[in-house]
Design a protein around this motif. Structure first.
Motif, PDB file in Angstrom:
ATOM      1  N   SER A  95       0.525-132.336  -5.016  1.00  0.00           N
ATOM      2  CA  SER A  95       1.110-133.073  -6.285  1.00  0.00           C
ATOM      3  C   SER A  95       2.305-132.502  -6.844  1.00  0.00           C
ATOM      4  N   GLY A  96       2.994-131.663  -6.135  1.00  0.00           N
ATOM      5  CA  GLY A  96       4.202-131.216  -6.415  1.00  0.00           C
ATOM      6  C   GLY A  96       4.231-129.943  -7.419  1.00  0.00           C
ATOM      7  N   ARG A  97       3.085-129.534  -7.795  1.00  0.00           N
ATOM      8  CA  ARG A  97       3.078-128.705  -8.800  1.00  0.00           C
ATOM      9  C   ARG A  97       3.089-127.317  -8.448  1.00  0.00           C
ATOM     10  N   LEU A  98       3.268-126.904  -7.249  1.00  0.00           N
ATOM     11  CA  LEU A  98       3.152-125.516  -6.780  1.00  0.00           C
ATOM     12  C   LEU A  98       4.131-125.435  -5.663  1.00  0.00           C
ATOM     13  N   GLU A  99       5.176-124.605  -5.660  1.00  0.00           N
ATOM     14  CA  GLU A  99       6.133-124.503  -4.487  1.00  0.00           C
ATOM     15  C   GLU A  99       5.549-123.552  -3.530  1.00  0.00           C
ATOM     16  N   LEU A 100       5.747-123.844  -2.367  1.00  0.00           N
ATOM     17  CA  LEU A 100       5.190-122.798  -1.203  1.00  0.00           C
ATOM     18  C   LEU A 100       6.174-122.571  -0.331  1.00  0.00           C
ATOM     19  N   GLU A 101       6.083-121.094   0.067  1.00  0.00           N
ATOM     20  CA  GLU A 101       7.063-120.395   0.973  1.00  0.00           C
ATOM     21  C   GLU A 101       6.179-120.161   2.160  1.00  0.00           C
ATOM     22  N   LEU A 102       6.196-120.765   3.422  1.00  0.00           N
ATOM     23  CA  LEU A 102       5.263-120.288   4.507  1.00  0.00           C
ATOM     24  C   LEU A 102       5.974-119.255   5.401  1.00  0.00           C
ATOM     25  N   VAL A 103       5.393-118.142   5.555  1.00  0.00           N
ATOM     26  CA  VAL A 103       5.791-116.868   6.177  1.00  0.00           C
ATOM     27  C   VAL A 103       4.948-116.616   7.217  1.00  0.00           C
ATOM     28  N   PRO A 104       5.266-116.541   8.304  1.00  0.00           N
ATOM     29  CA  PRO A 104       4.577-115.914   9.530  1.00  0.00           C
ATOM     30  C   PRO A 104       3.664-114.591   9.084  1.00  0.00           C
ATOM     31  N   GLN A 105       2.743-114.199   9.575  1.00  0.00           N
ATOM     32  CA  GLN A 105       1.886-113.087   8.909  1.00  0.00           C
ATOM     33  C   GLN A 105       2.845-111.826   9.446  1.00  0.00           C
ATOM     34  N   GLY A 106       3.113-111.549  10.616  1.00  0.00           N
ATOM     35  CA  GLY A 106       3.962-110.389  10.802  1.00  0.00           C
ATOM     36  C   GLY A 106       5.219-110.383  10.109  1.00  0.00           C
ATOM     37  N   ASN A 107       5.807-111.405   9.967  1.00  0.00           N
ATOM     38  CA  ASN A 107       7.131-111.352   8.892  1.00  0.00           C
ATOM     39  C   ASN A 107       6.639-111.083   7.586  1.00  0.00           C
ATOM     40  N   LEU A 108       5.641-111.575   7.004  1.00  0.00           N
ATOM     41  CA  LEU A 108       5.205-111.247   5.483  1.00  0.00           C
ATOM     42  C   LEU A 108       5.097-109.844   5.426  1.00  0.00           C
ATOM     43  N   ALA A 109       4.472-109.400   6.474  1.00  0.00           N
ATOM     44  CA  ALA A 109       4.183-107.865   6.339  1.00  0.00           C
ATOM     45  C   ALA A 109       5.313-106.930   6.355  1.00  0.00           C
TER      46      ALA A 109
END
Length: 238
Positions: free
Chosen positions: A93-107
């Motif tokens: 619904s466009g009420r939440l922005e997502l930044e998708l990050v690979p798990q290893g990159n996130l850590a």
């Protein structure tokens, strides 16, 4: 006298401000600081950016926080699961922005923040949509020794909410099994770290070799109880 023990979850979370970037520990359902998440809901901070491995399960914990509408953006690796309907509804619904990050990159991005690293090159994500910024522009890339890399930047937090097994009044922490996941790196990457523990021990009672997060990285700890359930497992009292 250094004493980082808070007498309640509300006291521990009192300083969280609107617009904060909140790092929340946990991997799947292991090591999630549910009491602190519930306390943050009660505390009322809004316009938050949340960093977590997932995007919540069912209607409790992180999903309950998302449901309040006070999270502007989530940075995570695995937003969609069978029971991630809260995230799904908000995102679609466009009420939440997502930044998708690979798990290893996130850590590594969190670790880099704690280690004072300005940025780093990683092969993960090269040649995919993840090698682009949110606005669609390409991230910086480089070829090193015949391999292609993407430049990634650290993720700094205003506050980290983590779950440990035990700690002392200086804030030294040890963890239980799989509950030791993102907590240790998140503690180093935030301006302040708040941890729940099941046991508070006297100074010197923790074996130095068993201290995973030194107290220098911890702002407050708050004790929560473990209560047996009818199923024979455990839940934590609020």
């Amino acid at each position: 006298m250094i004493d980082k023990i808070a007498h309640s979850v509300a006291e521990a979370l009192a300083g969280v401000k609107d617009g904060a970037t909140v790092l929340i520990g946990g991997f799947g359902t292991a090591g999630i600081p549910n009491e602190l998440i519930d306390g943050l809901i009660e505390q009322g901070a809004k316009d938050l950016t949340v960093v977590n491995n997932n995007a919540g399960n069912a209607d409790a914990g992180l999903a309950a926080l998302l449901k309040t509408g006070r999270v502007r953006k989530i940075i995570c690796s695995f937003p969609r699961q069978a029971d991630s309907w809260v995230f799904d509804g908000l995102y679609r619904s466009g009420r939440l922005e997502l930044e998708l990050v690979p798990q290893g990159n996130l850590a590594e991005r969190i670790r880099a923040a704690g280690a004072g690293i300005g940025a780093f090159f990683t092969p993960t994500g090269f040649g995919t949509e993840l090698a682009k910024h949110a606005d669609g522009s390409p991230k910086e890339t480089r070829e090193i020794n015949g391999r292609h890399y993407v430049l990634e930047h650290p993720i700094h937090g205003d506050v980290a909410l983590i779950k440990a097994e035990c700690g002392d009044r200086w804030g030294n922490l040890s963890y239980r099994m799989a509950a030791r996941n993102f907590g240790p790196v998140m503690a180093t990457a935030a301006k302040q770290t708040i941890a729940t523990v099941h046991e508070i021990v006297a100074l010197g009672a923790l074996d130095p070799e068993a201290i995973v997060t030194p107290g220098i990285f911890v702002s407050r700890i708050v004790k929560i109880d473990r209560v047996a359930t009818q199923a024979g497992g455990f839940r934590k009292a609020a």
